[in-house]
Design a protein around this motif. Structure first.
Motif, PDB file in Angstrom:
ATOM      1  N   PHE A 154       0.800  -1.225   0.000  1.00  0.00           N
ATOM      2  CA  PHE A 154       0.000   0.000   0.000  1.00  0.00           C
ATOM      3  C   PHE A 154       0.832   1.274   0.000  1.00  0.00           C
ATOM      4  CE2 PHE A 154      -2.387  -3.230   2.540  1.00  0.00           C
ATOM      5  CZ  PHE A 154      -3.301  -3.559   1.551  1.00  0.00           C
ATOM      6  N   GLY A 155       2.162   1.126  -0.067  1.00  0.00           N
ATOM      7  CA  GLY A 155       3.022   2.305  -0.063  1.00  0.00           C
ATOM      8  C   GLY A 155       3.071   3.015   1.274  1.00  0.00           C
ATOM      9  N   CYS A 156       2.809   2.280   2.367  1.00  0.00           N
ATOM     10  CA  CYS A 156       2.840   2.904   3.691  1.00  0.00           C
ATOM     11  C   CYS A 156       4.255   3.365   4.025  1.00  0.00           C
ATOM     12  CB  CYS A 156       2.353   1.932   4.766  1.00  0.00           C
ATOM     13  SG  CYS A 156       0.593   1.587   4.680  1.00  0.00           S
ATOM     14  N   THR A 157       4.337   4.550   4.552  1.00  0.00           N
ATOM     15  CA  THR A 157       5.607   5.111   4.972  1.00  0.00           C
ATOM     16  C   THR A 157       5.688   5.036   6.494  1.00  0.00           C
ATOM     17  OG1 THR A 157       4.667   7.323   5.072  1.00  0.00           O
ATOM     18  CG2 THR A 157       5.696   6.670   2.988  1.00  0.00           C
ATOM     19  N   GLU A 158       6.822   5.425   7.046  1.00  0.00           N
ATOM     20  CA  GLU A 158       6.990   5.389   8.500  1.00  0.00           C
ATOM     21  C   GLU A 158       5.895   6.228   9.162  1.00  0.00           C
ATOM     22  OE1 GLU A 158      10.316   6.432  11.883  1.00  0.00           O
ATOM     23  OE2 GLU A 158      10.966   6.130   9.815  1.00  0.00           O
ATOM     24  N   GLY A 159       5.281   5.657  10.165  1.00  0.00           N
ATOM     25  CA  GLY A 159       4.198   6.341  10.871  1.00  0.00           C
ATOM     26  C   GLY A 159       2.818   6.001  10.337  1.00  0.00           C
ATOM     27  N   GLU A 160       2.734   5.440   9.146  1.00  0.00           N
ATOM     28  CA  GLU A 160       1.441   5.032   8.598  1.00  0.00           C
ATOM     29  C   GLU A 160       1.168   3.584   8.964  1.00  0.00           C
ATOM     30  OE1 GLU A 160       0.514   7.640   4.670  1.00  0.00           O
ATOM     31  OE2 GLU A 160       1.710   5.830   4.339  1.00  0.00           O
ATOM     32  N   ARG A 161      -0.121   3.250   9.045  1.00  0.00           N
ATOM     33  CA  ARG A 161      -0.513   1.865   9.299  1.00  0.00           C
ATOM     34  C   ARG A 161      -1.889   1.606   8.706  1.00  0.00           C
ATOM     35  NH1 ARG A 161      -0.914   2.033  15.768  1.00  0.00           N
ATOM     36  NH2 ARG A 161      -1.628  -0.076  15.550  1.00  0.00           N
ATOM     37  N   VAL A 162      -2.176   0.356   8.471  1.00  0.00           N
ATOM     38  CA  VAL A 162      -3.483  -0.022   7.933  1.00  0.00           C
ATOM     39  C   VAL A 162      -4.486  -0.063   9.086  1.00  0.00           C
ATOM     40  CG1 VAL A 162      -4.816  -1.845   6.803  1.00  0.00           C
ATOM     41  CG2 VAL A 162      -2.500  -1.315   6.011  1.00  0.00           C
ATOM     42  N   ALA A 163      -5.522   0.761   8.984  1.00  0.00           N
ATOM     43  CA  ALA A 163      -6.601   0.741   9.978  1.00  0.00           C
ATOM     44  C   ALA A 163      -7.605  -0.347   9.640  1.00  0.00           C
ATOM     45  CB  ALA A 163      -7.289   2.099  10.037  1.00  0.00           C
ATOM     46  N   GLY A 164      -7.772  -0.627   8.366  1.00  0.00           N
ATOM     47  CA  GLY A 164      -8.714  -1.657   7.964  1.00  0.00           C
ATOM     48  C   GLY A 164      -8.754  -1.811   6.466  1.00  0.00           C
ATOM     49  N   ILE A 165      -9.202  -2.967   6.054  1.00  0.00           N
ATOM     50  CA  ILE A 165      -9.427  -3.257   4.645  1.00  0.00           C
ATOM     51  C   ILE A 165     -10.904  -3.616   4.542  1.00  0.00           C
ATOM     52  CG2 ILE A 165      -8.823  -4.735   2.695  1.00  0.00           C
ATOM     53  CD1 ILE A 165      -6.084  -5.099   4.345  1.00  0.00           C
ATOM     54  N   VAL A 166     -11.663  -2.743   3.897  1.00  0.00           N
ATOM     55  CA  VAL A 166     -13.111  -2.912   3.822  1.00  0.00           C
ATOM     56  C   VAL A 166     -13.469  -3.521   2.468  1.00  0.00           C
ATOM     57  CG1 VAL A 166     -15.359  -1.787   3.958  1.00  0.00           C
ATOM     58  CG2 VAL A 166     -13.452  -0.931   5.355  1.00  0.00           C
ATOM     59  N   HIS A 167     -13.928  -4.761   2.516  1.00  0.00           N
ATOM     60  CA  HIS A 167     -14.350  -5.471   1.306  1.00  0.00           C
ATOM     61  C   HIS A 167     -15.808  -5.130   1.030  1.00  0.00           C
ATOM     62  CE1 HIS A 167     -10.863  -8.194   0.751  1.00  0.00           C
ATOM     63  NE2 HIS A 167     -10.665  -7.838   2.008  1.00  0.00           N
ATOM     64  N   ILE A 168     -16.112  -4.923  -0.244  1.00  0.00           N
ATOM     65  CA  ILE A 168     -17.465  -4.545  -0.652  1.00  0.00           C
ATOM     66  C   ILE A 168     -17.868  -5.405  -1.848  1.00  0.00           C
ATOM     67  CG2 ILE A 168     -18.948  -2.661  -1.450  1.00  0.00           C
ATOM     68  CD1 ILE A 168     -16.858  -0.711  -0.253  1.00  0.00           C
ATOM     69  N   GLY A 169     -19.073  -5.933  -1.817  1.00  0.00           N
ATOM     70  CA  GLY A 169     -19.561  -6.730  -2.934  1.00  0.00           C
ATOM     71  C   GLY A 169     -21.015  -7.091  -2.737  1.00  0.00           C
ATOM     72  N   THR A 170     -21.469  -8.029  -3.532  1.00  0.00           N
ATOM     73  CA  THR A 170     -22.840  -8.516  -3.415  1.00  0.00           C
ATOM     74  C   THR A 170     -22.873  -9.545  -2.291  1.00  0.00           C
ATOM     75  OG1 THR A 170     -23.251  -8.128  -5.753  1.00  0.00           O
ATOM     76  CG2 THR A 170     -24.717  -9.690  -4.629  1.00  0.00           C
ATOM     77  N   PRO A 171     -23.689  -9.289  -1.255  1.00  0.00           N
ATOM     78  CA  PRO A 171     -23.694 -10.192  -0.104  1.00  0.00           C
ATOM     79  C   PRO A 171     -24.497 -11.455  -0.385  1.00  0.00           C
ATOM     80  CG  PRO A 171     -25.308  -8.471   0.229  1.00  0.00           C
ATOM     81  CD  PRO A 171     -24.595  -8.158  -1.081  1.00  0.00           C
ATOM     82  N   PRO A 172     -24.207 -12.518   0.365  1.00  0.00           N
ATOM     83  CA  PRO A 172     -25.026 -13.727   0.237  1.00  0.00           C
ATOM     84  C   PRO A 172     -26.407 -13.486   0.819  1.00  0.00           C
ATOM     85  CG  PRO A 172     -23.499 -13.953   2.064  1.00  0.00           C
ATOM     86  CD  PRO A 172     -23.172 -12.651   1.384  1.00  0.00           C
ATOM     87  N   GLU A 173     -27.360 -14.228   0.363  1.00  0.00           N
ATOM     88  CA  GLU A 173     -28.736 -14.112   0.863  1.00  0.00           C
ATOM     89  C   GLU A 173     -28.907 -14.937   2.133  1.00  0.00           C
ATOM     90  OE1 GLU A 173     -31.296 -12.306  -0.408  1.00  0.00           O
ATOM     91  OE2 GLU A 173     -29.958 -11.483  -1.929  1.00  0.00           O
ATOM     92  N   GLY A 174     -29.798 -14.480   3.001  1.00  0.00           N
ATOM     93  CA  GLY A 174     -30.240 -15.275   4.140  1.00  0.00           C
ATOM     94  C   GLY A 174     -29.183 -15.621   5.165  1.00  0.00           C
ATOM     95  N   PHE A 175     -28.203 -14.757   5.360  1.00  0.00           N
ATOM     96  CA  PHE A 175     -27.154 -15.055   6.328  1.00  0.00           C
ATOM     97  C   PHE A 175     -27.609 -14.614   7.714  1.00  0.00           C
ATOM     98  CE2 PHE A 175     -22.944 -14.852   8.244  1.00  0.00           C
ATOM     99  CZ  PHE A 175     -22.358 -15.971   7.687  1.00  0.00           C
ATOM    100  N   ALA A 176     -27.485 -15.465   8.723  1.00  0.00           N
ATOM    101  CA  ALA A 176     -27.963 -15.158  10.076  1.00  0.00           C
ATOM    102  C   ALA A 176     -27.027 -14.179  10.781  1.00  0.00           C
ATOM    103  CB  ALA A 176     -28.067 -16.443  10.882  1.00  0.00           C
ATOM    104  N   ASP A 177     -27.611 -13.314  11.581  1.00  0.00           N
ATOM    105  CA  ASP A 177     -26.848 -12.370  12.387  1.00  0.00           C
ATOM    106  C   ASP A 177     -26.214 -13.112  13.563  1.00  0.00           C
ATOM    107  OD1 ASP A 177     -25.772  -9.985  13.254  1.00  0.00           O
ATOM    108  OD2 ASP A 177     -27.664  -9.145  13.966  1.00  0.00           O
ATOM    109  N   ARG A 178     -25.176 -12.517  14.122  1.00  0.00           N
ATOM    110  CA  ARG A 178     -24.523 -13.093  15.293  1.00  0.00           C
ATOM    111  C   ARG A 178     -25.118 -12.466  16.554  1.00  0.00           C
ATOM    112  NH1 ARG A 178     -21.100  -9.437  17.417  1.00  0.00           N
ATOM    113  NH2 ARG A 178     -20.223  -7.837  16.106  1.00  0.00           N
ATOM    114  N   PRO A 179     -24.902 -13.079  17.707  1.00  0.00           N
ATOM    115  CA  PRO A 179     -25.396 -12.460  18.949  1.00  0.00           C
ATOM    116  C   PRO A 179     -24.745 -11.091  19.163  1.00  0.00           C
ATOM    117  CG  PRO A 179     -24.673 -14.725  19.329  1.00  0.00           C
ATOM    118  CD  PRO A 179     -24.256 -14.357  17.932  1.00  0.00           C
ATOM    119  N   ARG A 180     -25.497 -10.180  19.739  1.00  0.00           N
ATOM    120  CA  ARG A 180     -25.015  -8.818  19.994  1.00  0.00           C
ATOM    121  C   ARG A 180     -24.758  -8.623  21.481  1.00  0.00           C
ATOM    122  NH1 ARG A 180     -22.937  -6.825  15.464  1.00  0.00           N
ATOM    123  NH2 ARG A 180     -24.133  -7.652  13.739  1.00  0.00           N
TER     124      ARG A 180
END
Length: 192
Positions: A154-180
């Motif tokens: 990602f070309g990170c330089t000193e002091g930089e870091r990855v906070a997150g990698i957010v994947h985006i796409g078409t989600p599967p149908e009917g996936f159950a939620d997890r406990p909250r």
């Protein structure tokens, strides 16, 4: 009393992440992703510091980054499990946004607040993508915390870091939620 936005509250109370490895095509177009990122970047930016930057991953970039993760795992003497975990999200990726925390020198804004701003941006991307009808999942994994890998990928330089990698796409149908979380167990009301 301020005006309520019940639709927004209902959305936030019902949102959940589906596993990125289950996303399929199609993914947002550049125009659709720009709309998502426009909404998502309305996070605390601490006086216009914008202590983050974004790298959009698609197409051949996933193979390149998966190969870099494998090479780095081998450099570290990693076993096949470490290699597979390093490659995993990139081998299966369709579209992702890497959020790079890029703190700026500031006498007023501590680095930790700038890092938290990058985390807020990750959540903003997830939320905006889901509001736009897409599946979104915020991941990291060991390579995201390895400075040599993030510099190459990602070309990170000193002091930089990855906070997150957010994947985006078409989600599967009917996936159950997890406990909250049980709020009664984690919330303390300090009234005095």
């Amino acid at each position: 009393m301020p005006a309520r936005n019940d639709a927004a509250l209902d959305f936030l109370k019902s949102r959940y992440s589906r596993p990125a490895k289950l996303f399929s095509l199609p993914v947002p177009t550049r125009e659709q992703l720009t709309e998502i990122l426009t909404a998502a970047t309305r996070v605390p930016d601490h006086g216009k510091l914008e202590p983050w930057r974004l790298v959009v991953l698609q197409g051949a970039a996933f193979r390149r980054i998966a190969d870099l993760a494998e090479a780095r795992a081998r450099e570290l003497g990693g076993d096949e499990e470490k290699i597979a975990k390093g490659r995993g999200q990139y081998d299966l990726g369709k579209l992702a946004v890497a959020v790079i925390a890029s703190p700026k020198p500031s006498p007023k804004i501590p680095p930790v607040e700038q890092l938290l701003s990058a985390g807020a941006l990750c959540f903003g991307i997830v939320t905006a993508a889901q509001a736009a009808g897409w599946g979104a999942n915020w991941l990291t994994g060991w390579p995201a915390h390895d400075a040599a890998f993030t510099a190459r990928a990602f070309g990170c330089t000193e002091g930089e870091r990855v906070a997150g990698i957010v994947h985006i796409g078409t989600p599967p149908e009917g996936f159950a939620d997890r406990p909250r979380p049980d709020l009664a167990k984690i919330v303390t009301w300090a009234e005095a």
